[in-house]
Design a protein around this motif. Structure first.
Motif, mmCIF file in Angstrom:
data_model
loop_
_atom_site.group_PDB
_atom_site.id
_atom_site.type_symbol
_atom_site.label_atom_id
_atom_site.label_comp_id
_atom_site.label_asym_id
_atom_site.label_seq_id
_atom_site.Cartn_x
_atom_site.Cartn_y
_atom_site.Cartn_z
ATOM 1 N N UNK A 18 0.845 -1.206 0.000
ATOM 2 C CA UNK A 18 0.000 0.000 0.000
ATOM 3 C C UNK A 18 0.872 1.244 0.000
ATOM 4 N N UNK A 19 1.884 1.266 0.852
ATOM 5 C CA UNK A 19 2.781 2.431 0.924
ATOM 6 C C UNK A 19 3.466 2.661 -0.419
ATOM 7 N N UNK A 20 3.984 1.592 -0.997
ATOM 8 C CA UNK A 20 4.691 1.693 -2.272
ATOM 9 C C UNK A 20 3.788 2.265 -3.357
ATOM 10 N N UNK A 21 2.582 1.722 -3.468
ATOM 11 C CA UNK A 21 1.645 2.190 -4.494
ATOM 12 C C UNK A 21 1.233 3.634 -4.225
ATOM 13 N N UNK A 22 0.920 3.948 -2.983
ATOM 14 C CA UNK A 22 0.462 5.304 -2.653
ATOM 15 C C UNK A 22 1.521 6.347 -3.014
ATOM 16 N N UNK A 34 -9.536 9.789 -3.498
ATOM 17 C CA UNK A 34 -10.269 8.960 -2.535
ATOM 18 C C UNK A 34 -11.037 9.794 -1.511
ATOM 19 N N UNK A 35 -11.060 11.103 -1.722
ATOM 20 C CA UNK A 35 -11.856 11.965 -0.856
ATOM 21 C C UNK A 35 -11.275 12.141 0.527
ATOM 22 N N UNK A 36 -9.975 12.289 0.592
ATOM 23 C CA UNK A 36 -9.283 12.420 1.868
ATOM 24 C C UNK A 36 -8.285 13.567 1.743
ATOM 25 N N UNK A 37 -8.026 14.236 2.833
ATOM 26 C CA UNK A 37 -7.005 15.282 2.782
ATOM 27 C C UNK A 37 -5.631 14.624 2.671
ATOM 28 N N UNK A 38 -4.690 15.365 2.124
ATOM 29 C CA UNK A 38 -3.331 14.859 1.985
ATOM 30 C C UNK A 38 -2.768 14.527 3.363
ATOM 31 N N UNK A 39 -3.037 15.396 4.332
ATOM 32 C CA UNK A 39 -2.550 15.178 5.695
ATOM 33 C C UNK A 39 -3.089 13.858 6.259
ATOM 34 N N UNK A 40 -4.373 13.605 6.045
ATOM 35 C CA UNK A 40 -4.968 12.351 6.536
ATOM 36 C C UNK A 40 -4.337 11.140 5.861
ATOM 37 N N UNK A 41 -4.105 11.243 4.549
ATOM 38 C CA UNK A 41 -3.487 10.122 3.843
ATOM 39 C C UNK A 41 -2.090 9.855 4.383
#
Length: 164
Positions: A18-22, A34-41
């Motif tokens: 997941x980390x690698x892909x993200x 995905x409807x999330x803030x960058x900070x949250x991601x």
């Protein structure tokens, strides 16, 4: 394995994918998708953060990346289950040449496996590196054979009923 034994799972294997892909998919764009803030991601991806990655986060990432990244995300799960996945061939879209090429690839893969086995057992002991090579080649053959069988299924004609 008895009913009281819990299978060992290394969650890092799944999270590493997941980390690698993200990070390969540009976290700012992915967060927006995905409807999330960058900070949250970034917090979800941080290993030391008390709010870990949730299944809904994983699913959101999975559906918002291309097929190559989806395969990277799902690979650890397939490995855990001991299965391989191949792309399904579309009915009517497979030619004889595709099937013959798949047969040749499978034969070459089998030959490579035979050569690896010969080297691995030459000294009477299979070491960790040899075992990993054998496992990887076996998995490649499984994928090649699954692709071949899928192509043959895609070429199959339905039975025609005569006289109705």
């Amino acid at each position: 394995m008895d009913s009281h034994t819990v299978p060992e799972r290394d969650m890092d294997t799944y999270l590493d994918a997941v980390h690698s892909v993200a990070f390969d998919c540009h976290p700012k764009q992915l967060a927006s998708d995905i409807g999330m803030s960058v900070k949250s991601l970034y917090r979800r991806l941080a290993e030391e953060d008390p709010m870990p990655m949730r299944l809904i986060d994983f699913v959101g990432i999975f559906w918002n990346v291309d097929r190559e990244y989806q395969m990277r995300l799902i690979a650890p799960f397939l490995d855990h289950l001991g299965v391989v996945a191949v792309k399904r061939s579309e009915a009517g879209k497979v030619e004889r040449g595709d099937v013959l090429a798949s047969v040749l690839e499978a034969q070459q893969g089998s030959g490579k496996l035979a050569a690896l086995i010969q080297v691995a057992i030459a000294d009477g002991v299979v070491d960790d590196e040899e075992a990993a090579q054998l496992e990887a080649q076996h998995k490649a053959i499984e994928q090649q054979m699954s692709t071949l069988m899928g192509q043959l299924r895609a070429m199959r004609r339905p039975l025609t009923v005569v006289g109705q």
